[in-house]
Each structure stands twice: as structure tokens, then as C-alpha cells.
Scaffold this motif. Structure first.
Motif, PDB file in Angstrom:
ATOM      1  N   LEU A   1       0.822  -1.209   0.000  1.00  0.00           N
ATOM      2  CA  LEU A   1       0.000   0.000   0.000  1.00  0.00           C
ATOM      3  C   LEU A   1       0.858   1.261   0.000  1.00  0.00           C
ATOM      4  N   LEU A   2       1.908   1.263   0.822  1.00  0.00           N
ATOM      5  CA  LEU A   2       2.706   2.480   0.970  1.00  0.00           C
ATOM      6  C   LEU A   2       3.755   2.628  -0.118  1.00  0.00           C
ATOM      7  N   THR A   3       3.931   1.616  -0.983  1.00  0.00           N
ATOM      8  CA  THR A   3       4.858   1.787  -2.102  1.00  0.00           C
ATOM      9  C   THR A   3       4.103   2.025  -3.407  1.00  0.00           C
ATOM     10  N   LEU A   4       2.777   2.067  -3.338  1.00  0.00           N
ATOM     11  CA  LEU A   4       1.997   2.523  -4.494  1.00  0.00           C
ATOM     12  C   LEU A   4       2.120   4.050  -4.546  1.00  0.00           C
ATOM     13  N   PRO A   5       2.038   4.631  -5.745  1.00  0.00           N
ATOM     14  CA  PRO A   5       2.222   6.086  -5.822  1.00  0.00           C
ATOM     15  C   PRO A   5       1.009   6.856  -5.311  1.00  0.00           C
ATOM     16  N   LEU A   6       0.713   6.719  -4.024  1.00  0.00           N
ATOM     17  CA  LEU A   6      -0.431   7.393  -3.410  1.00  0.00           C
ATOM     18  C   LEU A   6       0.079   8.295  -2.294  1.00  0.00           C
ATOM     19  N   PRO A   7      -0.419   9.524  -2.198  1.00  0.00           N
ATOM     20  CA  PRO A   7      -0.041  10.357  -1.061  1.00  0.00           C
ATOM     21  C   PRO A   7      -0.572   9.733   0.239  1.00  0.00           C
ATOM     22  N   VAL A   8       0.209   9.834   1.307  1.00  0.00           N
ATOM     23  CA  VAL A   8      -0.200   9.221   2.579  1.00  0.00           C
ATOM     24  C   VAL A   8      -1.549   9.769   3.039  1.00  0.00           C
ATOM     25  N   TRP A   9      -1.762  11.088   2.864  1.00  0.00           N
ATOM     26  CA  TRP A   9      -3.028  11.669   3.329  1.00  0.00           C
ATOM     27  C   TRP A   9      -4.210  11.037   2.594  1.00  0.00           C
ATOM     28  N   ALA A  10      -4.026  10.709   1.300  1.00  0.00           N
ATOM     29  CA  ALA A  10      -5.130  10.129   0.534  1.00  0.00           C
ATOM     30  C   ALA A  10      -5.450   8.719   1.033  1.00  0.00           C
ATOM     31  N   THR A  11      -4.412   7.976   1.397  1.00  0.00           N
ATOM     32  CA  THR A  11      -4.616   6.639   1.924  1.00  0.00           C
ATOM     33  C   THR A  11      -5.332   6.700   3.274  1.00  0.00           C
ATOM     34  N   VAL A  12      -4.882   7.605   4.136  1.00  0.00           N
ATOM     35  CA  VAL A  12      -5.488   7.767   5.456  1.00  0.00           C
ATOM     36  C   VAL A  12      -6.954   8.188   5.316  1.00  0.00           C
ATOM     37  N   LEU A  13      -7.192   9.174   4.456  1.00  0.00           N
ATOM     38  CA  LEU A  13      -8.547   9.693   4.289  1.00  0.00           C
ATOM     39  C   LEU A  13      -9.458   8.648   3.624  1.00  0.00           C
ATOM     40  N   GLY A  14      -8.927   7.931   2.635  1.00  0.00           N
ATOM     41  CA  GLY A  14      -9.724   6.919   1.934  1.00  0.00           C
ATOM     42  C   GLY A  14     -10.189   5.825   2.879  1.00  0.00           C
ATOM     43  N   LYS A  15      -9.283   5.368   3.753  1.00  0.00           N
ATOM     44  CA  LYS A  15      -9.640   4.334   4.716  1.00  0.00           C
ATOM     45  C   LYS A  15     -10.683   4.855   5.702  1.00  0.00           C
ATOM     46  N   PHE A  16     -10.447   6.067   6.203  1.00  0.00           N
ATOM     47  CA  PHE A  16     -11.381   6.634   7.172  1.00  0.00           C
ATOM     48  C   PHE A  16     -12.774   6.801   6.555  1.00  0.00           C
ATOM     49  N   LEU A  17     -12.827   7.346   5.335  1.00  0.00           N
ATOM     50  CA  LEU A  17     -14.127   7.588   4.705  1.00  0.00           C
ATOM     51  C   LEU A  17     -14.878   6.281   4.467  1.00  0.00           C
TER      52      LEU A  17
ATOM     53  N   VAL B   1      15.226   7.232  -8.904  1.00  0.00           N
ATOM     54  CA  VAL B   1      14.597   6.281  -9.804  1.00  0.00           C
ATOM     55  C   VAL B   1      14.227   7.034 -11.074  1.00  0.00           C
ATOM     56  N   CYS B   2      14.863   6.720 -12.176  1.00  0.00           N
ATOM     57  CA  CYS B   2      14.652   7.435 -13.445  1.00  0.00           C
ATOM     58  C   CYS B   2      14.739   8.943 -13.228  1.00  0.00           C
ATOM     59  N   GLY B   3      15.670   9.370 -12.404  1.00  0.00           N
ATOM     60  CA  GLY B   3      15.886  10.797 -12.179  1.00  0.00           C
ATOM     61  C   GLY B   3      15.057  11.401 -11.055  1.00  0.00           C
ATOM     62  N   HIS B   4      14.082  10.636 -10.517  1.00  0.00           N
ATOM     63  CA  HIS B   4      13.240  11.166  -9.441  1.00  0.00           C
ATOM     64  C   HIS B   4      13.749  10.686  -8.084  1.00  0.00           C
ATOM     65  N   ASP B   5      13.960  11.643  -7.192  1.00  0.00           N
ATOM     66  CA  ASP B   5      14.441  11.301  -5.861  1.00  0.00           C
ATOM     67  C   ASP B   5      13.300  10.688  -5.043  1.00  0.00           C
ATOM     68  N   ILE B   6      13.566   9.521  -4.423  1.00  0.00           N
ATOM     69  CA  ILE B   6      12.486   8.825  -3.707  1.00  0.00           C
ATOM     70  C   ILE B   6      12.060   9.595  -2.463  1.00  0.00           C
ATOM     71  N   GLY B   7      12.966  10.416  -1.918  1.00  0.00           N
ATOM     72  CA  GLY B   7      12.624  11.162  -0.713  1.00  0.00           C
ATOM     73  C   GLY B   7      11.818  12.416  -1.009  1.00  0.00           C
ATOM     74  N   SER B   8      12.209  13.172  -2.048  1.00  0.00           N
ATOM     75  CA  SER B   8      11.567  14.468  -2.281  1.00  0.00           C
ATOM     76  C   SER B   8      10.533  14.412  -3.398  1.00  0.00           C
ATOM     77  N   ASP B   9      10.644  13.417  -4.283  1.00  0.00           N
ATOM     78  CA  ASP B   9       9.717  13.320  -5.414  1.00  0.00           C
ATOM     79  C   ASP B   9       9.107  11.919  -5.381  1.00  0.00           C
ATOM     80  N   THR B  10       8.626  11.555  -4.189  1.00  0.00           N
ATOM     81  CA  THR B  10       8.269  10.167  -3.894  1.00  0.00           C
ATOM     82  C   THR B  10       7.279   9.555  -4.890  1.00  0.00           C
ATOM     83  N   LEU B  11       6.183  10.265  -5.157  1.00  0.00           N
ATOM     84  CA  LEU B  11       5.122   9.643  -5.958  1.00  0.00           C
ATOM     85  C   LEU B  11       5.573   9.393  -7.391  1.00  0.00           C
TER      86      LEU B  11
END
Lengths: 244, 242
Positions: A85-101, B60-70
Motif C-alpha cells: 500500500l505504501l509503495t503505491l504512488p499514493l499520497p499518505v493523506w489520501a490513503t489515510v482519508l480513503g480508509k477513514f471515509l 529512480v529514473c531521475g526522481h528522488d524517492i525522498g523528495s519526489d516520492t510519488l
């Protein structure tokens, strides 16, 4: 938004993929019926209102909402799916809010299914439906506040039983903060300002103000603030898990 | 491609990864080797953004995992250790969720799913809850999820663990068939696997890089000409010295 939607749909469907949803709905509706009709003596009150029905809800939520919230994060942590879940490209706030809702909408569904009681009271007399609507909204907001507490606590453990028990205790404290027993314990020594602060955190005080028909925006703002605060705490707890 | 620079992670007193620097190019299949506890899984968790490093960076492909995570995470397909999934979901529902979370909808989502399912041979089990599937199928669901969005970078933590020889062969074939277009990092204990499918291998021990080269070149460094011997020599002598 699509990230939020994906998390919401998965989480909401998860309630129905197991017997959780049906067990919860049946127990909720059954107990609210027992409380209202037998213990609350609904038919012998002689008044056409739902105050008995709403009066028992905080106490029912106290036990049932932690059960609804406990799996939200603890289950992911136990099974390891949180890593996915946390390595999918989702903002943490969206995951938290989605679960809560998802949990909140499910609680709303349970509440909405109590509509036969509303039909009954309208059949028997002429209740103030404005107050009843406000009470339903107040009850929904209160359920959200309990859920946000439960979600944040669930994020802090991988054990659902621990999440349940701690949520129960924290929700209990929020519920009774305004009760006279609690107030008495403070009144002897604490400055009046502190006593007021403690009692202002009481879910019961805010909820009974709404169900009494005193529609004050401040009571709604109170519940939204509790929800916002605990969702923010939820995000912080998830960020902390990421730092190991 | 993937650039890891000076990556460090400590858990209380234990240093899991100690200043690891590594860069993997497109088209490379990197075998990530090391004994248990060497820091392989911790490294992969940091590369994919699940764990925050104490210091160092991952691009990763030029994107920093810490600052450009998504944006970095969008480029990665990840199979975590043990292939976790939502057990109550069927592979069809699970892959639909992953597609939605990765921003794939409608026809694009269906095409991605069909291709991932064909690559991993899941057709027969699409409507059975994942928790009722065998270990081999569960691992393949994890693989399907990782390749679903046709990522540029694939991070696979022990992708063949628990598979029978036929399934292992299928996974190797899958990796070989997509390798040219991708950057792939595979952690494994099985050294014969590295020789079978990796174009490069690194060995890490106690969070540090101790060897880097093609599997054949590494094997040639050992007196007996076998990769196992080099692995043992590099990872057990340090343990004895410590």
C-alpha cells in the motif's frame, strides 16, 4: 482524487468481503432496537420524539465503532500488505482519508438502516423532524469522531485486539469527560477554566446539545475538529512507521 | 534506471545498510545477493519508499524517492518479501485495485491486467480469493501486481522463493522476456538462479558492498571457479573477523 477513490472502494468492499459487515449491521440494529424499545421504554414515554433512541447511541458506538476501526491499519501491518500500500504512488493523506471515509460511510449506512424507527414515530405522532434530522447528522458526526480515534490507534499497532481495547478506553474518556463524576474529580482543585476545557471535550455534551434541538454550529465544528486532529495524527503515525 | 548513493539505515544499535552506493542501468538484471540479515530487504524497502533512509539518496529514473516520492514510486514495480496481498480479494479485484491506485482506468486497466495475467499464468484462478491460493500462485499474483503498469524499474524480493522448479522456470522466462527494456533488481539466496538470469551480480554483507561483477567474472575470482565459493568466502570471513 482517483487515488483516494481506489483506497476507499477497496476498503469499503473489504467490509463486505467477510462477514464483518453483516455481523456489524445485525448487532448494531438489534442492540439499538433492544435499547430503544425495551430498556428505553419507547412506547410508554408518551412523547413523539427519538430522544431515547439517540440517547443510547454514544454508548453503543463506544463498543461497536472500535470494532469497525481496529482492522483499518493493524490488519495491513500484520499481513504485510501495508508495504504494498505504501509503495503505491499514493499520497499518505489520501490513503489515510480513503480508509477513514470507507469506515465512516459504512457507519453511516448502519445508521441509515435505523429508518424504520423514524417511520414508526411519524406513524404514531407528530415529532419535530427537524430535530430528528439534526440528531441523525450529529450522530453521524460523532461516529466519525470515534472512528478517527480508532483509525489513528489502529495505525500504531499490528494487533487488532490491542487497537480495540485502547480505542475503547480513549473513546470512553472522550465520552464521559463532561459527566458529573469526572467534573467532581476536577472541581475540587482545578481552576474553573481547566474544568471547562475538560468538559468541552465531552462527546456527550456536544451530542446531547444537538439532540435536544439546540442547533449550534460549534457542536458540529467540534466533531469535525476531532476528526481532523486524529486524521492528522494518523498521517504522522504512518510517517513514523516509515522511518522504522 | 536506478542510482543508490551512500544509503544508510540503522535500527537502534544495528546498522542494516552502511553507505551502500550502487547504480543499475536499463537492460541490466542485477542479482542482489547476501546472507540473511545482510541488508538486502532493508535496501529494497528504502529504494521503494517504504522506509526512509537515515542518510543517502535513491534516484529512480531521475526522481528522488525522498523528495519526489510519488513520481519515483510510479516508475517502480515492487514485489515485497513474502508477496503480501489482500487475502479476501480475488486476483481480479486485487489487480483492479492496483490498476486504479496506479491511475489506470477502463480499457488501459483491462489491457494492463490481461497482459500481466498472461505473463504470470493466472487465468485459471482469477476469481478465487487470494488466501485460498497455493504459495506459488500467491507469488505470481504478487508478480502480476508488480509488472501491471509496465514499470521501468522492477524490484523483486525473492521472487522464486517457495516455487516449484516449473514455476521457477516460468518466472525466469518472464524476467528474461522483459529484461531488455527494464532495470531489474532481484534479491535471492539461490546462486544458480543468478547464473541463469542475471547479467550482473553484487554481494552485500553487513550492509556493505563486497563484490560486483558479471556472475561469470565473480565465479572466476573463487579458486574453484564457483559463485558459491566466492559467496561463502566473502560473507563468512567477515563474520569470523567481527
Amino acid at each position: 482524487m482517483s487515488a483516494l477513490g481506489a483506497v476507499f472502494r477497496r476498503e469499503f468492499a473489504a467490509y463486505f468481503a467477510t462477514p464483518i459487515a453483516f455481523v456489524f449491521l445485525i448487532i448494531f440494529l438489534f442492540s439499538i432496537g433492544v435499547f430503544t424499545f425495551y430498556i428505553g421504554n419507547f412506547f410508554n414515554n408518551g412523547t413523539a420524539d427519538l430522544s431515547v433512541f439517540f440517547g443510547f447511541q454514544p454508548w453503543l458506538y463506544l463498543f461497536l465503532i472500535p470494532a469497525l476501526a481496529m482492522r483499518l491499519w493493524a490488519e495491513e501491518k500484520r499481513s504485510g500488505s501495508i508495504e504494498l500500500l505504501l509503495t503505491l504512488p499514493l499520497p499518505v493523506w489520501a490513503t489515510v482519508l480513503g480508509k477513514f471515509l470507507a469506515a465512516w460511510v459504512f457507519a453511516g449506512l448502519a445508521l441509515a438502516l435505523t429508518f424504520p424507527i423514524w417511520i414508526t414515530i411519524n406513524y404514531l405522532g407528530h415529532p419535530d423532524n427537524g430535530v430528528i434530522l439534526a440528531s441523525y447528522l450529529g450522530s453521524f458526526l460523532m461516529a466519525g469522531a470515534y472512528l478517527s480515534i480508532g483509525a489513528a490507534i489502529s495505525a500504531a499497532t499490528s494487533n487488532q485486539v490491542i487497537a480495540f481495547v485502547i480505542t475503547l478506553v480513549v473513546c470512553f474518556l472522550f465520552t464521559v469527560a463532561g459527566a458529573s463524576a469526572v467534573m467532581d474529580a476536577f472541581q475540587g482543585w482545578a481552576p474553573p477554566a481547566l474544568v471547562d476545557v475538560v468538559s468541552s471535550f465531552s462527546f456527550l455534551t456536544h451530542f446531547s446539545a444537538i439532540t435536544a434541538g439546540v442547533i449550534d454550529l460549534r457542536d458540529a465544528i467540534f466533531f469535525f475538529s476531532v476528526i481532523g486532529l486524529f486524521l492528522y495524527a494518523n498521517v504522522l503515525i504512518i510517517d513514523m512507521t516509515k522511518s522504522g | 534506471m536506478l542510482e543508490i548513493e551512500n544509503l544508510t539505515k540503522r535500527f537502534d544499535a544495528v546498522t542494516a545498510v552502511a553507505g551502500l552506493t550502487l547504480s543499475v542501468r536499463q537492460g541490466e538484471v542485477l542479482g542482489f545477493l547476501g546472507p540473511n540479515g545482510a541488508g538486502k530487504t532493508t535496501t529494497m524497502k528504502m529504494v521503494t519508499g517504504f522506509l526512509t533512509p537515515d542518510s543517502g539518496s535513491v534516484r529512480v529514473c531521475g526522481h528522488d524517492i525522498g523528495s519526489d516520492t510519488l513520481r519515483a514510486q510510479a516508475k517502480i514495480g515492487y514485489l515485497p518479501e513474502g508477496a503480501p496481498a489482500y487475502g479476501e480479494m480475488t486476483p481480479r479485484e486485487f489487480l483492479a485495485f492496483i490498476a486504479g491506485a496506479r491511475g489506470l482506468h477502463g480499457d488501459a486497466a483491462r489491457a494492463a491486467r490481461d497482459s500481466a495475467v498472461a505473463h504470470t499464468g493466472l487465468d485459471g484462478v482469477m476469481d478465487r480469493p487470494i488466501e485460498t491460493l497455493s504459495k506459488g500462485f500467491r507469488r505470481r499474483v504478487g508478480l502480476a501486481q508488480a509488472i501491471l503498469h509496465d514499470p521501468d524499474v522492477l524490484i523483486l524480493d525473492e521472487p522464486t522463493d517457495g516455487l516449484d522448479p516449473n514455476q521457477k522456470h516460468a518466472v525466469r522466462e518472464l524476467i528474461r522476456s522483459i529484461a531488455a527494456r527494464k532495470t531489474i533488481v532481484i534479491s535471492t539466496h539461490m546462486l544458480e538462479e543468478v547464473e541463469a538470469m542475471c547479467s550482473r551480480a553484487v554481494i552485500i554483507n553487513r550492509g556493505r558492498l563486497v563484490a560486483d561483477g558479471t556472475p561469470a567474472a565473480l565465479a572466476a575470482r573463487a579458486p574453484g571457479g564457483r559463485l558459491d565459493d566466492l559467496f561463502r568466502a566473502l560473507t563468512s570471513t567477515e563474520e569470523a573477523a567481527a
